[in-house]
Structure formats: structure tokens, C-alpha cells
Design an enzyme around this catalytic site. Sequence first.
Site, short mmCIF file in Angstrom:
data_model
loop_
_atom_site.label_atom_id
_atom_site.label_comp_id
_atom_site.label_asym_id
_atom_site.label_seq_id
_atom_site.Cartn_x
_atom_site.Cartn_y
_atom_site.Cartn_z
N ALA A 25 0.81 -1.22 0.00
CA ALA A 25 0.00 0.00 0.00
C ALA A 25 0.84 1.27 0.00
CB ALA A 25 -0.94 -0.01 1.21
N ARG A 37 -1.12 0.32 7.80
CA ARG A 37 -0.52 0.20 9.14
C ARG A 37 0.38 1.36 9.55
NH1 ARG A 37 -1.20 -4.38 6.69
NH2 ARG A 37 -2.55 -5.91 7.67
N GLN A 102 0.19 -6.46 -3.65
CA GLN A 102 -0.85 -6.72 -2.64
C GLN A 102 -1.97 -5.70 -2.80
OE1 GLN A 102 1.16 -7.75 1.42
NE2 GLN A 102 2.66 -6.52 0.28
N VAL A 104 -4.99 -3.36 -4.37
CA VAL A 104 -6.24 -3.69 -5.09
C VAL A 104 -6.74 -2.47 -5.88
CG1 VAL A 104 -6.93 -5.46 -3.42
CG2 VAL A 104 -7.60 -3.08 -3.01
N HIS A 120 -4.25 -9.94 -3.94
CA HIS A 120 -5.42 -9.72 -3.09
C HIS A 120 -6.65 -9.27 -3.87
CE1 HIS A 120 -2.45 -9.06 0.49
NE2 HIS A 120 -2.56 -10.32 0.14
N CYS A 128 -20.39 -11.42 -8.15
CA CYS A 128 -21.66 -11.88 -7.59
C CYS A 128 -21.44 -13.10 -6.70
CB CYS A 128 -22.63 -12.24 -8.72
SG CYS A 128 -24.20 -12.84 -8.08
N CYS A 131 -23.82 -16.04 -8.62
CA CYS A 131 -23.44 -16.66 -9.91
C CYS A 131 -21.97 -16.45 -10.26
CB CYS A 131 -24.33 -16.08 -11.02
SG CYS A 131 -23.95 -14.37 -11.44
N SER A 188 4.69 -3.34 4.80
CA SER A 188 5.16 -3.64 6.17
C SER A 188 5.52 -5.12 6.29
CB SER A 188 4.05 -3.30 7.18
OG SER A 188 2.90 -4.13 6.91
N ILE A 230 9.20 6.13 -1.64
CA ILE A 230 9.36 5.33 -2.86
C ILE A 230 9.54 6.20 -4.10
CG2 ILE A 230 8.16 3.73 -4.43
CD1 ILE A 230 6.82 2.60 -1.85
N1 APR Z 1 7.36 5.48 0.55
C1 APR Z 1 7.89 4.44 1.26
N2 APR Z 1 7.19 3.74 2.18
C2 APR Z 1 5.89 4.11 2.39
C3 APR Z 1 5.27 5.18 1.69
C4 APR Z 1 6.07 5.86 0.73
N3 APR Z 1 5.59 6.90 0.01
N4 APR Z 1 4.00 5.29 2.14
C5 APR Z 1 3.83 4.33 3.08
N5 APR Z 1 4.95 3.63 3.22
C6 APR Z 1 5.16 2.44 4.06
C7 APR Z 1 4.56 2.52 5.44
O1 APR Z 1 5.47 3.06 6.36
C8 APR Z 1 4.24 1.04 5.73
O2 APR Z 1 5.31 0.42 6.43
O3 APR Z 1 4.48 1.39 3.40
C9 APR Z 1 4.11 0.39 4.36
C10 APR Z 1 2.71 -0.07 4.05
O4 APR Z 1 2.42 -1.16 4.91
P1 APR Z 1 0.88 -1.58 5.13
O5 APR Z 1 0.07 -0.36 5.39
O6 APR Z 1 0.88 -2.67 6.14
O7 APR Z 1 0.42 -2.14 3.72
P2 APR Z 1 0.70 -3.57 3.10
O8 APR Z 1 2.03 -4.09 3.53
O9 APR Z 1 0.44 -3.47 1.65
O10 APR Z 1 -0.45 -4.46 3.78
C11 APR Z 1 -0.58 -5.79 3.32
O11 APR Z 1 -2.63 -6.03 4.60
O12 APR Z 1 -4.63 -5.18 5.31
C12 APR Z 1 -4.04 -6.01 4.41
O13 APR Z 1 -4.98 -6.58 2.35
C13 APR Z 1 -4.31 -5.55 3.01
O14 APR Z 1 -2.88 -5.81 1.08
C14 APR Z 1 -2.92 -5.34 2.42
C15 APR Z 1 -2.04 -6.17 3.32
#
Ligand code: APR
Length: 251
Positions: A25, A37, A102, A104, A120, A128, A131, A188, A230
Site C-alpha cells: 500500500a 498500518r 498486494q 487492489v 489480493h 456476484c 453466480c 510492512s 518510494i
Molecule cells: N514510501 C515508502 N514507504 C511508504 C510510503 C512511501 N511513500 N507510504 C507508506 N509507506 C510504508 C509505510 O510506512 C508502511 O510500512 O508502506 C508500508 C505499508 O504497509 P501496510 O500499510 O501494512 O500495507 P501492506 O504491507 O500493503 O499491507 C498488506 O494487509 O490489510 C491487508 O490486504 C491488506 O494488502 C494489504 C495487506
Amino acid sequence: MNRKDIETLAEWILEGGPFVVLTGAGMSTESNLPDFRSRQGLWAQYDPARLATEWAMENRPDEFYAFYRMRVEALKAASPNRGHGILADWERRGLLSAIVTQNVDGLHQEAGSRRVVELHGSLRTARCRACGAKSPGVRLLEGPLCPACGGRLRPDVVLFGENLPEASLEEAERLASTARLFVVLGSSLAVSPANCLPGVAAACGAKVAIVNREATPFDGRAHLVIQRGIGEVLAETDRVVSEKETLKGPV
Ligand code: APR
């Protein structure tokens, strides 16, 4: 930002061989989509157990559908950021083999990336429950009924406790086990089985790099960790890659 780390990452990218990226994310926060997170993430505001589970869909449909309608609505205003664009460009230039995501939000595909494995599912589609027919995700905004059979629609994403699409997981494991370079961007690494992929790649001989603002449980086993944004890291790395490509000249 540590110039040496960027140089190292650029060299590893230019060494050739399969280069695979795993995104989370954090890849889309620069497109104004929240992650989960970090301090301002979705799970800091909402309880995933109350919203992102099959139980919630069955027992708290109003909250469940309101949460996913909000996320589908947010997608309408989101567009790919420079990081998405650079990854799509690296694929076009033959530098990047594939993206395992990961996420969506569909922003990698919208940026032009073609080899994207969605672990994911996607909020760009709804499916649906009766169906199985797929509809555009925005249909969830009009009401949760399937246009084909009138059954109940659901977001086409993996809820906590559900299995990942088998074909996507198998492809992701194949990509990780054959990668020479495996780079994690904005995750994370808290959720399995996606968080096993860096270990699979390392065990099969790949160099593993992690670009993430915060520490992850895999940092101690990674060959390179860059705790920066990033977008800036990819832009800097792309600049060095392009410089080195120019110096190398046409082969
Ligand atoms: N540059 C670098 N790192 C970043 C940036 C950025 N611009 N923005 C956010 N982050 C880091 C955050 O510090 C965090 O550690 O990206 C990480 C995102 O981690 P999560 O929020 O846990 O997301 P993710 O790892 O994709 O979660 C996995 O958990 O809830 C489920 O299905 C959901 O696909 C998701 C999965």
C-alpha cells in the site's frame, strides 16, 4: 538520501536477469490512497476485523458495504504516481520482469504495467456471490445487486481469512523463486503469504532490497534497506540507471 544505496540498486537492476518487484500500500500513498498500518493508515481509523472479513460481510453488511463503497469512491479520484510510471517504463525497457502486488487499486495497470500479479484481488471489479459474474467495482456504489442474476455483489478482493487466488499465488511464488533481484516497495510485510515471498527469493539466490519508510521484519535478511519515500528513491534510481545505460552505449 544515501547515494551509495541508489548506485547499488541501479547496478543490481542493470546486471540483467529476472527483476521482480513486490508492492504494498505504500506504493499508492503518493496517489493519495491511504495505506493500512502506518500512523495515518486505514487500520488506525477502522477495525479490520469489523470490516474486512467474510463475517463482517454476513453480519454487518451496512458497515461492510459502506467501507468498501468509500474505498471504491476514493479510487475514482486516484491516479498513478511517478513511482507507478517508472516501474511501467522499466518494464517497457526490458529492465523489470513483473510486479507482484498486494494492492487492489489497479494503479500499476493504469500506469501501463502489463505483467502484474494481483495477490489480493481488485476493487476495480465486483463479483456476484450467487453466480460469480464480475461487474465493474463502481457497481457497488449503485447498490449491491448483480446485474446478471440479481444476487448480492461483493468487492472482488481477498478478505481476511479467505484464500488468495491460487493461480496468482502460484505465479507469485514462481516469480520469487526465479528472480535474480527482488525489490519490496511500500509494504510492512505483516501479512502472509505475501510476506513469505522475499524469503523465497533470498533462499533461491536472489538479491533482496526493501524500500519502505518504516522498518519491516525482513530488514535483517535483506541485502539492501532504504528507508525513504518510494517516489524519490525510484526517481533517483531511474536517473542513475539511465546515466549508466547511456555510458554503456548500444550493445
Ligand atoms: N514510501 C515508502 N514507504 C511508504 C510510503 C512511501 N511513500 N507510504 C507508506 N509507506 C510504508 C509505510 O510506512 C508502511 O510500512 O508502506 C508500508 C505499508 O504497509 P501496510 O500499510 O501494512 O500495507 P501492506 O504491507 O500493503 O499491507 C498488506 O494487509 O490489510 C491487508 O490486504 C491488506 O494488502 C494489504 C495487506
